[in-house]
Design a protein around this motif. Structure first.
Motif, short mmCIF file in Angstrom:
data_model
loop_
_atom_site.label_atom_id
_atom_site.label_comp_id
_atom_site.label_asym_id
_atom_site.label_seq_id
_atom_site.Cartn_x
_atom_site.Cartn_y
_atom_site.Cartn_z
N UNK A 1 1.20 -1.05 0.22
CA UNK A 1 0.05 -0.39 0.03
C UNK A 1 1.06 1.00 0.02
N UNK A 2 2.06 1.20 -0.29
CA UNK A 2 3.25 2.64 -0.44
C UNK A 2 4.36 1.74 -1.50
N UNK A 3 4.44 2.84 -1.59
CA UNK A 3 6.04 2.71 -2.95
C UNK A 3 6.96 2.26 -2.61
N UNK A 4 7.38 1.63 -0.76
CA UNK A 4 8.43 1.28 -0.56
C UNK A 4 8.69 0.06 -0.68
N UNK B 1 13.11 -3.73 6.94
CA UNK B 1 12.30 -4.05 6.14
C UNK B 1 10.38 -4.57 6.95
N UNK B 2 10.78 -3.99 8.34
CA UNK B 2 9.29 -4.03 8.65
C UNK B 2 8.59 -2.73 9.04
N UNK B 3 9.32 -2.00 8.95
CA UNK B 3 9.39 -0.67 8.75
C UNK B 3 8.32 -0.42 7.18
N UNK B 4 9.38 -1.10 6.17
CA UNK B 4 8.89 -0.19 4.52
C UNK B 4 7.25 -1.74 5.12
N UNK B 5 7.10 -2.55 5.78
CA UNK B 5 6.16 -3.64 5.13
C UNK B 5 4.99 -3.55 5.79
N UNK B 6 4.79 -2.99 6.50
CA UNK B 6 4.44 -2.44 7.96
C UNK B 6 4.24 -1.09 8.53
N UNK B 7 4.84 -0.42 8.06
CA UNK B 7 4.11 0.74 8.24
C UNK B 7 5.01 1.71 9.69
N UNK B 8 5.03 2.76 9.85
CA UNK B 8 6.38 3.10 11.49
C UNK B 8 4.71 3.14 12.32
N UNK C 1 -6.98 5.87 15.94
CA UNK C 1 -4.84 5.75 14.83
C UNK C 1 -6.05 5.33 13.22
N UNK C 2 -4.94 6.22 12.42
CA UNK C 2 -5.05 5.53 11.36
C UNK C 2 -3.66 6.23 10.51
N UNK C 3 -3.20 6.13 9.09
CA UNK C 3 -2.53 5.36 8.31
C UNK C 3 -2.22 7.06 7.09
N UNK C 4 -0.71 7.50 7.10
CA UNK C 4 -0.72 8.44 6.36
C UNK C 4 0.76 8.20 5.32
N UNK C 5 0.77 8.13 4.81
CA UNK C 5 1.60 8.02 3.86
C UNK C 5 2.66 9.22 3.34
N UNK C 6 3.39 8.36 3.85
CA UNK C 6 4.47 10.42 3.70
C UNK C 6 5.80 9.34 2.80
N UNK C 7 6.01 10.08 2.02
CA UNK C 7 7.00 9.67 0.95
C UNK C 7 7.43 8.20 0.55
N UNK C 8 6.55 7.97 0.43
CA UNK C 8 5.98 6.66 -0.43
C UNK C 8 6.45 5.71 0.87
N UNK C 9 6.07 6.34 3.10
CA UNK C 9 6.15 5.20 3.88
C UNK C 9 5.24 4.82 4.38
N UNK C 10 4.74 4.26 4.87
CA UNK C 10 3.53 4.38 5.65
C UNK C 10 4.07 4.37 7.25
N UNK C 11 2.91 5.29 8.30
CA UNK C 11 3.29 5.60 9.38
C UNK C 11 1.63 5.88 9.70
N UNK C 12 1.76 4.60 10.99
CA UNK C 12 0.73 4.55 11.46
C UNK C 12 0.92 5.26 12.50
N UNK C 13 -0.22 6.50 12.66
CA UNK C 13 -0.46 7.44 13.30
C UNK C 13 -0.68 7.22 14.49
N UNK C 14 -1.13 7.37 15.73
CA UNK C 14 -1.61 7.25 17.17
C UNK C 14 -1.42 8.34 18.00
#
Length: 459
Positions: free
Chosen positions: A142-145, A216-223, A262-275
């Motif tokens: 769900x992201x470029x990375x 890799x875990x960040x890329x796959x599952x988000x931060x 909690x929700x997800x935001x795509x920043x620069x092709x990386x998914x961040x899970x903001x809480x």
């Protein structure tokens, strides 16, 4: 894992998502796929057509026309599964889809199990196990990375690294095994010094792959990113501003957020899970105190914390105290000063002098949010990924690599202790076993069943 009898079946499933759409694609695979489809298709004789051709016609149940369709043919071994395969493009009505699938089942197909198409592709040698797992990752990217990482793995980037390691080790294993046949001759086919050099080199590569898993875990599952701070610091306002929607309730009443949002935001092709969390403060409110406790737990497990404070309602003593607590927590964090539009210039200058890395924003006015996003992205080290290095994204692969490292270290310890060849050979074989588990040279029915059961039906 499927029985030998089941592997001979022709399987059918909907390959596109459930629900009404413009078109739906129904997929068949197996030696009788074309023959079964031909029984219900009115148009050209499909069994006399060439591979990779598309044919227009109708699907019929006796004289009753169910739909006008396009049928794509893939003749073995030139298909995803390396079996005869057919893809029927129908109109997207769920009624039509169900009618066509039931008709195919009546004519000799059976419903596919989750991941059965990809499992057949693996069993028929289309790709190895790591590449098969990448198919699922690609579907869920769900992201470029995450897309790029899955694509690289599916194309064999990671498998190539593992095959190279395994190939070099197999050569030495065979030489040591050969020596075991000539123990009475006192012949050395494999130099111990060369083996040490090789194992040390392999360990360096394995260590690099293991250390890449965090990225890799960040890329796959988000931060997982926690927004933390006092009540009314503007945490919910910041979350809403980043999401560009009213996700969290905003109120002047302190303690409005009792739990976390909690929700997800795509920043620069990386998914961040903001809480967005409950405010950090002492409280006698039972419900709010539970929220504060959960906030502290979330902060411990986060990959990044945004420490947000109100420039008009926080002094330097409090900021320094909070920063000291965050530093002791050991989680990377950013200092974010909010409500810049209402701030005192003198306090802003004092803060810049004491904490020059502070990011100044106004969440309510949506000012300087791009600066904040840039700093957030900078904390995620994508340099390795962007230079094309192999990144481990799968926990199963990570676990096998850790076990490989342990086995290779045992080989080195054996060389130091000058153990006999049979013990050295055992440790080398263990290393080869764990490397082989990654790509599927070494498999068990339980392992395959576990992997492919997580795929969607139709893939």
């Amino acid at each position: 894992m499927f029985s030998l009898h089941e592997k001979e079946d022709t399987i059918v499933a909907l390959a596109t998502p459930q629900g009404v759409g413009a078109i739906a694609v129904i997929r068949l695979s197996g030696k009788d796929a074309i023959k079964i489809c031909n029984r219900i298709f009115k148009g050209k004789d499909l069994e006399s057509q060439e591979s990779h051709t598309i044919h227009f016609g109708t699907i019929r149940d006796g004289d009753r026309i169910i739909d006008e369709v396009l049928v794509s043919l893939f003749i073995a071994p030139k298909s995803f599964t390396k079996e005869n395969a057919v893809e029927i493009s129908t109109h997207g009505s769920s009624y039509i889809v169900n009618q066509v699938i039931k008709l195919l089942i009546r004519n000799g197909a059976r419903p596919a199990k989750p991941g059965e198409f990809t499992q057949r592709a693996f069993l028929n040698g289309q790709f190895d196990l790591a590449q098969a797992e990448a198919v699922a990752d690609l579907i869920h990217a769900d992201s470029e990375t995450s897309h790029q990482a899955a694509l690289n793995q599916m194309r064999g980037g990671f498998s190539g690294e593992i095959a190279k390691l395994r190939g070099e080790l197999i050569h030495f294993a065979s030489m040591i095994e050969l020596e075991l046949d000539f123990t009475e001759e006192d012949v050395e086919f494999a130099s111990r010094d060369d083996l040490r050099i090789l194992v040390e080199k392999l360990l360096r590569v394995v260590e690099q792959l293991i250390s890449s898993f965090d990225l890799g875990n960040v890329i796959k599952n988000g931060v997982p990113t926690v927004i933390a701070g006092k009540p009314n610091a503007g945490k919910s306002t910041l979350l809403n501003a980043l999401l560009n929607e009213e996700k969290a309730i905003v109120s002047d009443i302190a303690g409005t957020t009792r739990d976390f949002i909690e929700d997800e935001i795509n920043i620069g092709g990386v998914i961040f899970r903001f809480i967005d969390t409950a405010g950090l403060r002492e409280t006698t409110d039972v419900i709010e105190s539970i929220g504060v406790s959960r906030t502290q737990e979330k902060m411990k497990t986060a990959s990044l914390i945004l420490y947000l404070f109100d420039l008009g309602d926080t002094d330097m003593v409090e900021i320094n105290r909070d920063i000291n607590k965050l530093e002791n927590l050991g989680v990377p964090f950013l200092k974010v000063a909010n409500k810049l539009d209402k701030a005192n210039d003198q306090f802003v200058n004092e803060l810049k002098a004491n904490h020059p890395d502070t990011i100044f924003i106004s969440a309510g006015q949506k000012e300087h949010l791009d600066d904040l996003k840039s700093q957030i992205l900078a904390l995620v080290n994508l340099d390795k990924f962007k230079t094309g290095n192999t990144i481990v994204t799968n926990i199963r692969h990570y676990d096998s690599l850790v076990k490989t490292r342990e086995s290779l270290l045992d080989v080195l310890h054996g060389l130091d202790a000058e153990v006999t060849n049979d013990f050295l050979a055992m440790d080398i074989r263990r290393s080869l076993h764990y490397l082989g588990e990654i790509t599927g040279e070494i498999t068990t029915d339980d392992l395959l069943a576990n992997i492919f059961s997580k795929f969607c039906i139709g893939k």
